[in-house]
Write a protein that holds these residues in place. Structure first.
Motif, PDB file in Angstrom:
ATOM      1  N   GLY A  17      -0.273  -2.627 -14.854  1.00 18.81           N
ATOM      2  CA  GLY A  17      -0.114  -2.770 -16.297  1.00 18.81           C
ATOM      3  C   GLY A  17      -1.418  -2.552 -17.047  1.00 18.81           C
ATOM      4  N   SER A  18      -2.525  -2.975 -16.451  1.00 17.92           N
ATOM      5  CA  SER A  18      -3.837  -2.817 -17.086  1.00 17.92           C
ATOM      6  C   SER A  18      -4.470  -1.456 -16.814  1.00 17.92           C
ATOM      7  N   TRP A  19      -4.359  -0.960 -15.596  1.00 20.35           N
ATOM      8  CA  TRP A  19      -5.065   0.249 -15.181  1.00 20.35           C
ATOM      9  C   TRP A  19      -4.190   1.495 -15.153  1.00 20.35           C
ATOM     10  N   GLY A  20      -2.883   1.354 -15.285  1.00 20.29           N
ATOM     11  CA  GLY A  20      -1.999   2.505 -15.231  1.00 20.29           C
ATOM     12  C   GLY A  20      -1.631   2.867 -13.806  1.00 20.29           C
ATOM     13  N   ALA A  21      -1.063   4.053 -13.653  1.00 23.95           N
ATOM     14  CA  ALA A  21      -0.610   4.515 -12.333  1.00 23.95           C
ATOM     15  C   ALA A  21      -1.811   4.700 -11.394  1.00 23.95           C
ATOM     16  N   PRO A  22      -1.676   4.247 -10.142  1.00 20.99           N
ATOM     17  CA  PRO A  22      -2.783   4.393  -9.190  1.00 20.99           C
ATOM     18  C   PRO A  22      -2.942   5.833  -8.716  1.00 20.99           C
ATOM     19  N   THR A  23      -4.124   6.136  -8.217  1.00 21.61           N
ATOM     20  CA  THR A  23      -4.405   7.434  -7.618  1.00 21.61           C
ATOM     21  C   THR A  23      -3.612   7.599  -6.324  1.00 21.61           C
ATOM     22  N   ILE A  30       1.057  -0.788   4.378  1.00 16.17           N
ATOM     23  CA  ILE A  30       0.424  -1.024   5.681  1.00 16.17           C
ATOM     24  C   ILE A  30       1.281  -2.047   6.420  1.00 16.17           C
ATOM     25  N   ARG A  31       1.713  -1.690   7.639  1.00 18.23           N
ATOM     26  CA  ARG A  31       2.528  -2.599   8.444  1.00 18.23           C
ATOM     27  C   ARG A  31       1.804  -2.884   9.753  1.00 18.23           C
ATOM     28  N   VAL A  43       3.113  -7.164   6.195  1.00 18.41           N
ATOM     29  CA  VAL A  43       3.298  -5.979   5.354  1.00 18.41           C
ATOM     30  C   VAL A  43       2.385  -6.127   4.142  1.00 18.41           C
ATOM     31  N   GLN A  44       1.527  -5.127   3.919  1.00 17.20           N
ATOM     32  CA  GLN A  44       0.617  -5.135   2.781  1.00 17.20           C
ATOM     33  C   GLN A  44       0.749  -3.828   2.013  1.00 17.20           C
ATOM     34  N   GLN A  45       0.393  -3.858   0.751  1.00 15.46           N
ATOM     35  CA  GLN A  45       0.409  -2.674  -0.112  1.00 15.46           C
ATOM     36  C   GLN A  45      -1.031  -2.382  -0.519  1.00 15.46           C
ATOM     37  N   LYS A  46      -1.489  -1.151  -0.294  1.00 10.56           N
ATOM     38  CA  LYS A  46      -2.833  -0.741  -0.681  1.00 10.56           C
ATOM     39  C   LYS A  46      -2.720   0.208  -1.870  1.00 10.56           C
ATOM     40  N   ILE A  47      -3.342  -0.177  -2.979  1.00  9.40           N
ATOM     41  CA  ILE A  47      -3.338   0.626  -4.201  1.00  9.40           C
ATOM     42  C   ILE A  47      -4.764   1.070  -4.465  1.00  9.40           C
ATOM     43  N   THR A  48      -4.958   2.385  -4.641  1.00 12.64           N
ATOM     44  CA  THR A  48      -6.291   2.943  -4.814  1.00 12.64           C
ATOM     45  C   THR A  48      -6.428   3.607  -6.176  1.00 12.64           C
ATOM     46  N   TYR A  49      -7.571   3.360  -6.810  1.00 14.30           N
ATOM     47  CA  TYR A  49      -7.931   3.998  -8.075  1.00 14.30           C
ATOM     48  C   TYR A  49      -9.278   4.681  -7.899  1.00 14.30           C
ATOM     49  N   ILE A  61      -5.766  -4.469  -2.017  1.00 13.44           N
ATOM     50  CA  ILE A  61      -4.761  -4.726  -0.992  1.00 13.44           C
ATOM     51  C   ILE A  61      -4.017  -6.003  -1.357  1.00 13.44           C
ATOM     52  N   PHE A  62      -2.701  -5.863  -1.457  1.00 11.40           N
ATOM     53  CA  PHE A  62      -1.825  -6.976  -1.825  1.00 11.40           C
ATOM     54  C   PHE A  62      -1.003  -7.400  -0.620  1.00 11.40           C
ATOM     55  N   ASN A  63      -0.773  -8.714  -0.491  1.00  8.36           N
ATOM     56  CA  ASN A  63       0.073  -9.199   0.605  1.00  8.36           C
ATOM     57  C   ASN A  63       1.545  -9.075   0.237  1.00  8.36           C
ATOM     58  N   SER A  64       2.402  -9.487   1.123  1.00  8.89           N
ATOM     59  CA  SER A  64       3.844  -9.299   0.917  1.00  8.89           C
ATOM     60  C   SER A  64       4.392 -10.108  -0.258  1.00  8.89           C
ATOM     61  N   SER A  65       3.669 -11.127  -0.709  1.00  9.86           N
ATOM     62  CA  SER A  65       4.126 -11.892  -1.870  1.00  9.86           C
ATOM     63  C   SER A  65       3.561 -11.309  -3.163  1.00  9.86           C
TER      64      SER A  65
END
Length: 59
Positions: free
Chosen positions: A11-17, A22-23, A28-34, A44-48
């Motif tokens: 919401g603050s930074w817009g769409a990630p690059t 990652i499993r 399960v984690q989500q990696k978002i890169t800018y 890196i965000f955890n499953s919650s």
């Protein structure tokens, strides 16, 4: 890390690059890169959906 969620970051930074999932077994984690100028930031965000880790790399 301070209750930051994926929704707040996007919401603050817009769409990630780049965004990947990652499993590792049951983890399960989500990696978002800018990419911002000379720097690459990876969140890196955890499953919650709470922020676990931030990496700052000079490109």
């Amino acid at each position: 890390m301070g209750g930051i969620t994926k929704r707040m970051l996007v919401g603050s930074w817009g769409a990630p690059t780049n965004s990947i999932t990652i499993r590792n077994g049951s983890l399960v984690q989500q990696k978002i890169t800018y990419v911002r100028g000379k720097y690459k930031l990876a969140f890196i965000f955890n499953s919650s959906t709470n922020l676990d880790h931030i990496s700052l790399l000079k490109r």
